[in-house]
Design a protein around this motif. Structure first.
Motif, PDB file in Angstrom:
ATOM      1  N   HIS A 760       0.818  -1.218   0.000  1.00 28.16           N
ATOM      2  CA  HIS A 760       0.000   0.000   0.000  1.00 28.16           C
ATOM      3  C   HIS A 760       0.847   1.260   0.000  1.00 28.16           C
ATOM      4  O   HIS A 760       0.551   2.229  -0.706  1.00 28.16           O
ATOM      5  CB  HIS A 760      -0.924  -0.007   1.214  1.00 28.16           C
ATOM      6  CG  HIS A 760      -2.165  -0.836   0.988  1.00 28.16           C
ATOM      7  ND1 HIS A 760      -3.094  -1.088   1.968  1.00 28.16           N
ATOM      8  CD2 HIS A 760      -2.622  -1.485  -0.120  1.00 28.16           C
ATOM      9  CE1 HIS A 760      -4.071  -1.840   1.475  1.00 28.16           C
ATOM     10  NE2 HIS A 760      -3.799  -2.100   0.216  1.00 28.16           N
ATOM     11  N   ASP A 761       1.914   1.271   0.793  1.00 28.23           N
ATOM     12  CA  ASP A 761       2.728   2.492   0.884  1.00 28.23           C
ATOM     13  C   ASP A 761       3.540   2.737  -0.378  1.00 28.23           C
ATOM     14  O   ASP A 761       3.970   3.874  -0.635  1.00 28.23           O
ATOM     15  CB  ASP A 761       3.671   2.411   2.095  1.00 28.23           C
ATOM     16  CG  ASP A 761       2.918   2.582   3.409  1.00 28.23           C
ATOM     17  OD1 ASP A 761       1.802   3.137   3.379  1.00 28.23           O
ATOM     18  OD2 ASP A 761       3.443   2.153   4.448  1.00 28.23           O
ATOM     19  N   ASP A 762       3.763   1.690  -1.170  1.00 30.32           N
ATOM     20  CA  ASP A 762       4.588   1.861  -2.366  1.00 30.32           C
ATOM     21  C   ASP A 762       3.964   2.815  -3.377  1.00 30.32           C
ATOM     22  O   ASP A 762       4.675   3.489  -4.126  1.00 30.32           O
ATOM     23  CB  ASP A 762       4.838   0.505  -3.041  1.00 30.32           C
ATOM     24  CG  ASP A 762       5.667  -0.426  -2.170  1.00 30.32           C
ATOM     25  OD1 ASP A 762       6.247   0.065  -1.186  1.00 30.32           O
ATOM     26  OD2 ASP A 762       5.719  -1.629  -2.460  1.00 30.32           O
ATOM     27  N   SER A 786      -0.933  13.710  -4.077  1.00 31.28           N
ATOM     28  CA  SER A 786      -2.172  13.757  -3.289  1.00 31.28           C
ATOM     29  C   SER A 786      -1.879  13.635  -1.802  1.00 31.28           C
ATOM     30  O   SER A 786      -2.427  14.393  -0.987  1.00 31.28           O
ATOM     31  CB  SER A 786      -3.111  12.627  -3.729  1.00 31.28           C
ATOM     32  OG  SER A 786      -3.520  12.815  -5.061  1.00 31.28           O
ATOM     33  N   ARG A 787      -1.031  12.704  -1.441  1.00 32.43           N
ATOM     34  CA  ARG A 787      -0.696  12.557  -0.021  1.00 32.43           C
ATOM     35  C   ARG A 787       0.022  13.819   0.481  1.00 32.43           C
ATOM     36  O   ARG A 787      -0.261  14.310   1.581  1.00 32.43           O
ATOM     37  CB  ARG A 787       0.164  11.331   0.199  1.00 32.43           C
ATOM     38  CG  ARG A 787       0.722  11.231   1.611  1.00 32.43           C
ATOM     39  CD  ARG A 787       1.442   9.919   1.861  1.00 32.43           C
ATOM     40  NE  ARG A 787       0.504   8.879   2.268  1.00 32.43           N
ATOM     41  CZ  ARG A 787       0.877   7.671   2.706  1.00 32.43           C
ATOM     42  NH1 ARG A 787       2.162   7.372   2.769  1.00 32.43           N
ATOM     43  NH2 ARG A 787      -0.030   6.782   3.060  1.00 32.43           N
ATOM     44  N   VAL A 797      -3.849  10.762   3.685  1.00 35.87           N
ATOM     45  CA  VAL A 797      -4.439   9.882   2.672  1.00 35.87           C
ATOM     46  C   VAL A 797      -3.926   8.469   2.955  1.00 35.87           C
ATOM     47  O   VAL A 797      -2.713   8.241   2.930  1.00 35.87           O
ATOM     48  CB  VAL A 797      -4.057  10.303   1.237  1.00 35.87           C
ATOM     49  CG1 VAL A 797      -4.627   9.311   0.233  1.00 35.87           C
ATOM     50  CG2 VAL A 797      -4.561  11.699   0.941  1.00 35.87           C
ATOM     51  N   THR A 798      -4.842   7.545   3.248  1.00 41.92           N
ATOM     52  CA  THR A 798      -4.443   6.173   3.577  1.00 41.92           C
ATOM     53  C   THR A 798      -5.252   5.193   2.730  1.00 41.92           C
ATOM     54  O   THR A 798      -6.452   5.399   2.500  1.00 41.92           O
ATOM     55  CB  THR A 798      -4.668   5.869   5.070  1.00 41.92           C
ATOM     56  OG1 THR A 798      -6.025   6.134   5.402  1.00 41.92           O
ATOM     57  CG2 THR A 798      -3.756   6.702   5.942  1.00 41.92           C
ATOM     58  N   PRO A 799      -4.603   4.121   2.266  1.00 39.36           N
ATOM     59  CA  PRO A 799      -5.319   3.106   1.472  1.00 39.36           C
ATOM     60  C   PRO A 799      -5.880   2.000   2.361  1.00 39.36           C
ATOM     61  O   PRO A 799      -5.310   1.661   3.391  1.00 39.36           O
ATOM     62  CB  PRO A 799      -4.221   2.566   0.552  1.00 39.36           C
ATOM     63  CG  PRO A 799      -2.949   2.741   1.324  1.00 39.36           C
ATOM     64  CD  PRO A 799      -3.145   3.906   2.259  1.00 39.36           C
TER      65      PRO A 799
END
Length: 816
Positions: A760-762, A786-787, A797-799
């Motif tokens: 996710h962080d990638d 965006s983040r 912004v988190t997935p």
């Protein structure tokens, strides 16, 4: 059921022909009657690769384009073709990575052909990223590839591969320039090719080692130069290591290995501080350090050399005297005699061999016990003599009783009191109990033999008991030293700064007031009270090397503690070196990141900015042309093309500038209260016709957002645009909003393929492109920007995973 066999085609870079070669082997197997199926192949729309699939049975992938593992297991062919071993599977797959799917096929007895690029090998991933500036997130453990029955290198010269790219056989026409100018530079390809060749050579070496072990082959096979240097812990070691390194450097690819042989009892005269320094020297010269134990040093050295398939051994020439050489041949002579095909280099040195001489043995027993043994001798022997004169037993009984006293004295007082007891006992036996009595004469030969045996046995028993006591004491001291060093190692490993932790442990262990490490007279580390800067004013000093010296204040360490203090000093030098390397790495990391971003930015500028420019230029050039007449519809279409291209170019440049401002902390943000119902419609309008399909669910009583409306709009445009791109046609994205305490959450929900949770962080990394199938297809700034914009407004912004599959982006902002 026998396990299937794995064959891997290894490539240095995309486009060398791994998949093409693999499919060629599949055709050959099929022609020989093997049941072959193509389980999954990534052709990347390459014409020649696609043509190679013709004539082979192809299994359909899953709806998400992944390997249908259950279908392959149900079909159960003899051979399955599975491309891209390092691929990461999408959500809903049984395994996280494709190599795990292949492992299950092998367990089912199915042979597999597969491919992998060198940049996906776990051990080389960071090296490739440093060379190319492109970090690959999909990796495969080296052990998986090494376990394959066959690993075949699909090789191609950099020039040939660049021609293949230039001819359009690897990437599309709009990607060729970016590829040749970035990832496929000649220097990059040369370095990647060398990495692949060296890695494969190591793999072949492992296979050769396994074969030699299975066939019990101990003879040296000179497939590769390996130089083993024997270290004793003596001062000659530095000379030997440097000589061995020069020998190894004469042959490209040669290995340097240093070995120290300990005796089985572990009681050696080697200085641990010297060995530690020599180990650092070996590693600095590109070698490896090993330590083995054996009862015979020469044979243990040769056993190690044969185990690593060494071709040459370097050791110091003995400096022993002629008398010692008459008694034993020595390690050098014995090694040379037994080496067989291994070349032995005996290097003379004025101090060679001195490191192996055992240190002076300490007293086995305390002074009190030695005095007790002496007292027993002086009191026990006269008392026993008087008792035996009264009882008058036989001479044999007399000798055994005197021997018992000697053994008792040896157990209590050690060697010297026991020797005194043995001599005194023999004289008493001669005077009082051996005819003629009262004289130091022996009339009968049997009595003489008995007395001689008594003396020999008494001396032998005394020596054995004394040696056992000495070694027991040495073993106890060695155990205490080992415990101290183990404690030191634990405290150092647990600490974030190993050097101060090491010095503090030394200070505590020996109750010092301060410990200072000087380098060329300058203090580089200190613990305790004020630092010592003068050797003359310190209570103890340890010279670590030519530049480093450790000063001890508070008390002078005992002579018996000297070796452990020197070991501390040697480890302090290693810790200092590690701290400096870590500092250099920390300094270099931002530079490397900057270089990586610069490389990615150049790729973006050369492709993503160039494409809209080319479209706009072509449209304007057509409008200006006098050779072709365009009607109003054509002119309108060309103007629309130019307008769309320039608008896309404007967005790209704006994103790049904003990312630059974010990183510099110079982005202007104006926070006001605004309703989500005002921002979201503008976002959908910006997305054009595609935005009309998005479903919105915003409560009427939702509190206002504290945000910058313009920046929030850009954040949502990026997120919703991505959601539209990956959503199925029948399940459009959904935007929801909800209040959670003093925060408001805006959720952009899609039901597309999603992203594995561990990656996710990638997606938020600037210029990030997951996978290696397309390294030149986008700037990759949307989510990163965006983040960054959300964080600049005090949000996040988190997935998250969408239930049922897909990805949900959660924008959290303060409520007004």
């Amino acid at each position: 059921m026998p396990r299937g066999r794995l064959r891997i085609y290894l490539g240095a870079a995309p486009g060398v022909g791994k998949t093409y070669t693999m499919l060629g082997e599949a055709h050959r197997r099929a022609q020989r009657g093997t049941d072959v199926v193509v389980a999954l192949v990534e052709t990347h729309d390459r014409t020649h690769t696609t043509a190679m699939i013709d004539g082979l049975e192809v299994l359909a992938p899953t709806p998400r384009g992944e390997l249908d593992l259950d279908a392959v297991l149900a079909r159960k062919p003899e051979l399955a073709v599975v491309d891209e071993l390092a691929h990461t599977n999408g959500p809903g797959s049984r395994h996280a990575q494709r190599w795990e799917d292949v492992d299950e096929l092998l367990d089912a007895g199915i042979d597999v052909l597969s491919t992998v690029n060198v940049q996906h090998l776990e051990s080389l991933n960071d090296v490739v990223a440093q060379i190319t500036g492109v970090a690959q997130r999909e990796t495969v453990p080296d052990a998986v590839v090494r376990a394959a029955e066959q690993v075949e290198l699909v090789d191609m010269t950099p020039e040939a591969l660049r021609r293949r790219v230039a001819h359009g056989n690897v990437y599309g026409p709009d990607e060729i320039d970016a590829a040749l100018g970035n990832y496929f530079r000649a220097g990059n390809l040369t370095a990647l090719r060398e990495l692949a060749l060296l890695w494969l050579a190591d793999t072949v070496e492992d296979q050769l080692g396994r074969y030699r072990a299975e066939q019990d082959i101990s003879a040296t096979w000179e497939t590769r130069e390996r130089v083993v240097v024997a270290l004793t812990g003596g001062p000659e070691g530095d000379t030997l290591v440097r000589r061995a390194a020069r020998i190894a450097n004469r042959t490209r690819g040669a290995d340097l290995q240093a070995v120290h042989v300990m005796r089985n009892d572990g009681l050696t005269g080697a200085d641990p501080a010297v060995l530690a320094r020599q180990r650092v020297l070996v590693e600095n010269l590109g070698g490896s350090y090993h330590q083995v134990a054996g009862p015979d040093i020469a044979r243990a050295l040769l056993d190690f050399a044969r185990a690593v398939n060494a071709t040459q051994i370097v050791l110091g020439a003995s400096s022993r005297g002629r008398f010692a050489q008459l008694l034993t041949a020595g390690v050098g002579v014995t090694t040379t005699a037994l080496a067989g095909a291994i070349d032995v280099h005996l290097v003379p040195h004025e101090r060679a061999g001195k490191g192996t001489r055992a240190q002076r043995m300490p007293a086995a027993l305390s002074r009190g016990r030695r005095l007790a043994g002496l007292a027993l001798t002086l009191a026990g022997l006269p008392a026993l003599t008087g008792l035996l004169l009264t009882l008058a037993p036989s001479l044999t009984t007399d000798i055994l009783l005197f021997l018992m006293v000697v053994v008792a004295v040896a157990l209590i007082g050690g060697l010297w009191p026991a020797l005194l007891a043995a001599v005194a006992g023999s004289l008493l036996l001669n005077w009082f109990f051996t005819p003629p009595y009262g004289r130091f004469l022996i009339a009968e030969g049997d009595n003489l033999l008995a007395l001689v045996i008594f003396v020999v046995v008494a001396v032998a028993v005394s020596w054995v008991v004394d040696q056992a006591a000495r070694k027991t004491r040495l073993a106890a001291e060695a155990g205490a030293d080992a415990q101290t060093l183990a404690t030191v190692a634990g405290s150092v490993l647990r600490g974030t700064r190993p050097l101060p932790a090491l010095l503090e442990r030394l200070r505590e262990t020996f109750q010092l007031t301060s410990v200072t490490l000087l380098e060329r007279g300058e203090v580089v580390a200190n613990v305790g009270d004020s630092a010592c800067t003068d050797v003359a004013g310190a209570d103890g000093a340890v010279q670590v090397d030519d530049e480093l010296v450790m000063l001890l204040c508070g008390r002078s360490p005992a002579a018996s503690d000297r070796r452990i203090v020197e070991a501390f000093a040697a480890q302090a030098a290693v810790a200092l070196r590690q701290e400096r390397l870590a500092a250099e790495a920390a300094t270099a990391r931002p530079l490397a990141e900057t270089d990586r971003m610069r490389t990615a930015l150049l790729a973006a500028v050369s492709h993503d900015l160039r494409t809209p420019l080319a479209s706009a230029k072509a449209a304007v050039a057509s409008l200006r042309s006098t050779e072709v007449h365009f009607d109003e519809d054509d002119r309108s279409e060309l103007l629309e093309t130019a307008d769309e291209s320039l608008e896309r170019l404007d967005r790209l440049v704006t994103n790049l500038l904003d990312m630059s401002r974010l990183q510099a902390g110079a982005l202007g943000v104006t926070i006001i209260g605004v309703g989500a119902e005002e921002v979201v419609p503008r976002v959908l309008d910006d997305l054009g016709p595609d935005g009309r399909a998005v479903i919105t669910r915003i409560p009427d009583d939702l509190p206002a957002l504290l945000t910058d409306p313009g920046l929030l709009e850009r954040v949502l445009v990026n997120l919703v645009g991505n959601a539209l791109r990956y959503s199925p046609a029948d399940r459009p994205p959904v935007i929801t909003a909800s209040a959670l305490g003093d925060r408001i959450e805006l959720r952009v929900i899609d039901h597309g393929p999603g992203i594995p949770p561990d990656r996710h962080d990638d997606v938020f990394l600037p210029f990030q492109r997951l996978g290696d199938r397309d390294n030149h297809s986008g700037v990759g700034l949307g989510l990163a920007l965006s983040r960054g914009l959300a964080e600049a407004m005090g949000g996040t912004v988190t997935p998250e995973e969408t239930p049922g599959g897909g990805l949900t982006m959660v924008v959290t902002l303060p409520a007004g």
